[in-house]
Write a protein that holds these residues in place. Structure first.
Motif, mmCIF file in Angstrom:
data_model
loop_
_atom_site.group_PDB
_atom_site.id
_atom_site.type_symbol
_atom_site.label_atom_id
_atom_site.label_comp_id
_atom_site.label_asym_id
_atom_site.label_seq_id
_atom_site.Cartn_x
_atom_site.Cartn_y
_atom_site.Cartn_z
ATOM 1 N N ARG A 1 0.179 -3.052 -6.649
ATOM 2 C CA ARG A 1 -0.977 -2.208 -6.357
ATOM 3 C C ARG A 1 -0.775 -0.858 -7.045
ATOM 4 N NH1 ARG A 1 -4.681 -3.087 -2.674
ATOM 5 N NH2 ARG A 1 -3.325 -4.562 -1.560
ATOM 6 N N ASP A 2 -1.827 -0.297 -7.548
ATOM 7 C CA ASP A 2 -1.773 0.989 -8.232
ATOM 8 C C ASP A 2 -1.696 2.104 -7.190
ATOM 9 O OD1 ASP A 2 -1.942 3.138 -9.888
ATOM 10 O OD2 ASP A 2 -3.832 2.589 -10.825
ATOM 11 N N TYR B 1 0.813 -1.219 0.000
ATOM 12 C CA TYR B 1 0.000 0.000 0.000
ATOM 13 C C TYR B 1 0.850 1.275 0.000
ATOM 14 C CZ TYR B 1 -4.289 -2.606 1.112
ATOM 15 O OH TYR B 1 -5.381 -3.453 1.070
ATOM 16 N N LYS C 1 -6.100 -2.333 -8.006
ATOM 17 C CA LYS C 1 -6.406 -1.681 -6.738
ATOM 18 C C LYS C 1 -7.187 -2.569 -5.780
ATOM 19 C CE LYS C 1 -6.390 3.061 -8.499
ATOM 20 N NZ LYS C 1 -7.141 4.335 -8.652
#
Length: 336
Positions: free
Chosen positions: A266-267, A245, A285
């Motif tokens: 994760r974007d 994250y 996401k």
């Protein structure tokens, strides 16, 4: 010009990305012919390039300033990546931020790995000049090697047709470890391996339980492994999946790209400008999005992006980083 590379608690941090950053700095300076020392008692230096944040680190900065030396702080850490890590990190993070601001503000120059982390530090109100320079990657070390790949598959007793997804990181919620295990639970046909280790007494009970017993049979936590096995894993696995994250860069992502491996992350903002979804990596996401991408990558219904990813890693090779560091050192030495 001679540089003191200072790293407090080297043994404790050797298994982290910061620990690998120090090794990369040594290689980078060697590649461009800049003399350096790791001996804190060697006072024959011009620039203190400091990587760590403890009391001894503050002492080294103060001592260097008294002696008229230049100080470059390598800002590997931010409040944002301190949160959701150790026990109590969220409660301590505001104090940690103040501490970082105090430390970083004593330097003549800050270096931080990405434009994203530079923006965060500028948002703290720090007035010290900041340069974004990647931690870099040793391209030769991560080239696919049949013997290393064989060592990896034999170590885990993997069948020839067994599909494997790997990740590398500390046992932090911030790293996405909870999502990694939940996704593995929904994809029992694949084997998921999380390389890395964190002292159990320092992490929340939920994470301890997850690592020790509360995970499905298709998830393996082999601990911290270096050398041929992990290097073979990077290239022999079917996918490198990193659901973190928050990062200031993510050295393990560079290691995977350098290994000609497909990468799914994760974007998050840290990848802006160097990772592009569907070009050199895949980005998602949500857990459902990750599941769909994992199936497509592993089963071959999505395009392989490994070679485009490798081209990205080449731009961040240790030799390239050496020239960027040299430019910053020269600028600092010429600043009154």
């Amino acid at each position: 010009m001679k540089v003191l590379l200072y790293f407090e608690g080297e043994k404790l941090l050797a298994k982290s990305g910061i620990g690998r950053a120090l090794a990369h700095q040594q290689r980078a300076l060697t590649s461009v012919g800049i003399p350096f020392t790791l001996d804190k008692n060697d006072e024959d230096y011009d620039i203190l390039h400091i990587n760590t944040y403890g009391i001894n680190s503050m002492h080294m900065v103060n001592k260097a300033k008294r002696q008229g030396k230049k100080v470059i702080y390598h800002a590997h850490s931010t409040e944002e990546d301190f949160r959701n890590s150790f026990i109590g990190s969220n409660q301590l993070s505001p104090l940690y931020k103040k501490y970082l601001i105090n430390l970083y503000s004593r330097a003549d120059q800050l270096i931080t790995p990405t434009p994203y982390s530079k923006e965060l530090l500028e948002g703290y109100g720090i007035q010290v000049p900041i340069e974004a320079i990647s931690n870099g990657i040793d391209l030769d070390k991560y080239q696919p090697d049949h013997e290393k790949e064989k060592a990896f598959r034999e170590y885990f007793q993997l069948l020839p047709d067994q599909k494997v997804i790997i990740s590398v990181g500390l046992f932090f919620e911030r790293k996405g470890i909870l999502d990694f295990v939940e996704i593995a639970r929904q994809l029992p046909e694949y084997t998921f391996i999380w390389f890395g280790h964190t002292p159990m007494m320092t992490i929340p009970k939920q994470i301890r339980d997850l690592v020790n017993e509360d995970h499905p049979e298709n998830v393996l936590f082999p601990g911290y492994i270096k050398g041929d096995i992990i290097e073979g894993a990077y290239s022999a696995a079917d996918l490198f999946f990193f659901p973190s994250y928050e990062e200031t860069e993510g050295i393990v992502v560079l290691e995977a790209l350098a290994s000609h491996q497909n990468v799914l992350v994760r974007d998050i903002p840290v990848y802006k400008g160097w990772l592009s979804n569907g070009h050199n990596a895949y980005m998602e996401k949500t857990n459902q999005g990750f599941i769909e991408k994992i199936k497509g990558i592993v089963d071959g219904t999505l395009p392989q992006l490994s070679e485009a990813g490798y081209e990205t890693a080449k731009q961040k090779s240790i030799d390239e980083i050496g020239y960027e560091l040299k430019e910053v050192y020269t600028k600092v030495m010429n600043t009154e």
